[in-house]
Design an enzyme around this catalytic site. Structure first.
Site, PDB file in Angstrom:
ATOM      1  N   SER A 131       0.817  -1.224   0.000  1.00 41.85           N
ATOM      2  CA  SER A 131       0.000   0.000   0.000  1.00 41.85           C
ATOM      3  C   SER A 131       0.846   1.267   0.000  1.00 41.85           C
ATOM      4  O   SER A 131       1.920   1.326   0.630  1.00 41.85           O
ATOM      5  CB  SER A 131      -0.866  -0.005   1.264  1.00 41.85           C
ATOM      6  OG  SER A 131      -1.419   1.262   1.486  1.00 41.85           O
ATOM      7  N   GLU A 133       0.162   3.634   1.720  1.00 38.56           N
ATOM      8  CA  GLU A 133       0.229   4.072   3.121  1.00 38.56           C
ATOM      9  C   GLU A 133       1.637   3.849   3.688  1.00 38.56           C
ATOM     10  O   GLU A 133       2.014   4.490   4.660  1.00 38.56           O
ATOM     11  CB  GLU A 133      -0.774   3.285   3.976  1.00 38.56           C
ATOM     12  CG  GLU A 133      -2.192   3.779   3.894  1.00 38.56           C
ATOM     13  CD  GLU A 133      -2.417   5.135   4.550  1.00 38.56           C
ATOM     14  OE1 GLU A 133      -2.083   5.296   5.734  1.00 38.56           O
ATOM     15  OE2 GLU A 133      -2.921   6.033   3.873  1.00 38.56           O
ATOM     16  N   TYR A 155      -1.572  -0.168  10.755  1.00 37.43           N
ATOM     17  CA  TYR A 155      -1.838  -0.810   9.463  1.00 37.43           C
ATOM     18  C   TYR A 155      -0.624  -0.666   8.538  1.00 37.43           C
ATOM     19  O   TYR A 155      -0.149  -1.652   7.958  1.00 37.43           O
ATOM     20  CB  TYR A 155      -3.075  -0.159   8.823  1.00 37.43           C
ATOM     21  CG  TYR A 155      -3.274  -0.473   7.356  1.00 37.43           C
ATOM     22  CD1 TYR A 155      -3.866  -1.664   6.958  1.00 37.43           C
ATOM     23  CD2 TYR A 155      -2.861   0.427   6.370  1.00 37.43           C
ATOM     24  CE1 TYR A 155      -4.050  -1.948   5.603  1.00 37.43           C
ATOM     25  CE2 TYR A 155      -3.041   0.146   5.022  1.00 37.43           C
ATOM     26  CZ  TYR A 155      -3.641  -1.038   4.641  1.00 37.43           C
ATOM     27  OH  TYR A 155      -3.819  -1.322   3.309  1.00 37.43           O
TER      28      TYR A 155
END
Ligand code: NAP
Ligand code: G4F
Length: 346
Positions: A131, A133, A155
């Site tokens: 990701s 992120e 996460y």
């Protein structure tokens, strides 16, 4: 020979598009699903029913990324050629509330999958849903495969762990393990607690008198939003290359949450500022302020480009949610459903 794919997270947004596309390509698709007290297969139910995929095969198996023995058994039973590891507790805000569970699924879950492959058949090709992120507090813009990671949530830290486990299994055991580093991608099937879908659901319900307000957190955050169906095509392409590698998948365009809300309400002839209110509950302990991807490697090596751009994506989501709101309005008018007046807390 029929190719077999095993997909974790098949009931999610990406899993449903990927399963559709793999079946269209002639794969036999096996999906890992979690047992729950209600059905969670809404996004893939049509795959059993569509006549154009009548001859295709979709098989669902109960399991969980937290259960390593179950994953190993499944790997032996299915004996897949390709594995797509999309299963995750994928909500960033929730990961602050449930960090240990998130790490178990997002980080150790990947390691369990890699071990199950290594013990069963190390020739299986493995895709890891990495990701954007992971870039978190970005050190450069746009972000590419060479940009260092600085994760900003439990996460994202879990995703960085999984990214490096996949690299390590590639280097240590010569396994075909790859990551797609996917920037945000949305669709009418996006979960309703992610900001884009939360906005299109709320705005269309407001339009039809089913909701009064939309409560949001940080409107200044900027994301590189693409269409999920384009991104799942990239996942497949990544596993078809001669050599395993990692690729950024993005549109290269970024917009703020405010712009997304403005565009959505504008399409419905509504003034977003009259309906949107700030709710501090949606602020995160650490925020990712901006993400913008450089997908030139994917363009060059995979021949991948995004087909759906920002405006079209918002239109697609608004159109689909307006249809849902109309159906809901009909039920309300018939006295079969009561109105939930606001979206606070969702
Ligand atoms: P999603 O809609 O939230 O779907 C997540 C899937 O994971 C669901 O099928 C869910 O099953 C399953 N899952 C959750 N916990 C599990 C567990 N313990 N064991 C097995 N399965 C479990 O996510 P998505 O948007 O499709 O994203 C797919 C993957 O890409 C995720 O790994 C996500 O982190 C990653 N990713 C997403 C984006 C994005 O913008 N969408 C960008 C980059 C990376 P239930 O249906 O039972 O809940
Ligand atoms: O839609 P979001 O929750 O997505 P976020 O945090 O970027 O994560 C998604 O994309 C990642 C890829 O970069 C995936 F890995 C991950 O699994 C997930 O799919 O939030 C987007 C932005 C954030 O900055 C958030 O603070 O919108 C901001 N926001 C403002 N108000 C809100 C809200 N987000 C949510 N979910 N709900 C709000 O009310």
């Amino acid at each position: 020979m029929t190719r077999r794919a095993l997909v974790t997270g098949i009931t999610g947004q990406d899993g449903s598009y990927l399963a559709e596309q793999l079946i269209e390509k002639g794969y036999e698709v096996h999906g890992l699903i979690r047992r729950s007290s209600t059905f969670a297969t809404e996004r893939i139910d049509h795959l059993y029913l569509d006549s154009h995929v009548e001859s295709a095969k979709l098989f669902l198996h109960y399991g969980d990324l937290a259960d390593g023995n179950g994953l190993s058994r499944l790997m032996q039973d299915v004996d897949p050629h390709e594995v797509y590891n999309l299963g995750a507790q994928s909500h960033v805000a929730v990961s602050f509330q449930n960090p240990i569970y998130t790490a178990d699924v997002v980080a150790l879950g990947t390691l369990r999958m890699l071990e199950a492959i290594r013990m069963t058949n190390p020739k299986i090709r493995f895709y890891q849903a990495s990701s954007s992120e992971m870039y978190g507090k970005v050190v450069e813009t746009p972000q590419s495969e060479t940009t260092p990671f600085h994760p900003r949530s439990p996460y994202a830290v879990g995703k960085v762990y999984s990214f490096w486990q996949a690299v390590n299994y590639r280097e240590a055991y010569d396994m075909y393990a790859c990551s797609g580093i996917l920037f945000n991608h949305e669709s009418p099937r996006r979960g309703e607690t992610f900001v884009t879908r939360k906005i299109t659901r709320a705005a269309t319900r407001i339009k039809l008198g089913l909701q009064r307000k939309l409560y949001l957190g940080n409107l200044d955050a900027e994301r590189d939003w693409g269409f999920a169906g384009d991104y799942t095509e990239a996942m497949w392409l990544i596993l078809q290359q001669d050599e395993p590698d990692d690729y950024v998948i993005a549109t290269g365009e970024r917009h703020s949450v405010r712009e997304f809300a403005h565009k959505t309400f504008e399409l419905l002839d509504l003034d977003w500022e009259k309906h949107v209110e700030f709710d501090p509950r949606y602020m995160r302990p650490a925020e990712v302020e901006l993400l913008e991807g450089d997908a030139s490697k994917a363009r060059k090596e995979l021949g991948w480009t995004p087909k759906v751009r920002f405006d079209e994506l918002v239109e697609m989501m608004v159109e689909s949610d307006l249809e849902l709101a109309k159906q809901e309005r009909t039920l309300v008018d018939a006295g079969l459903k009561s109105i939930e007046w606001n979206g606070a807390g969702r």
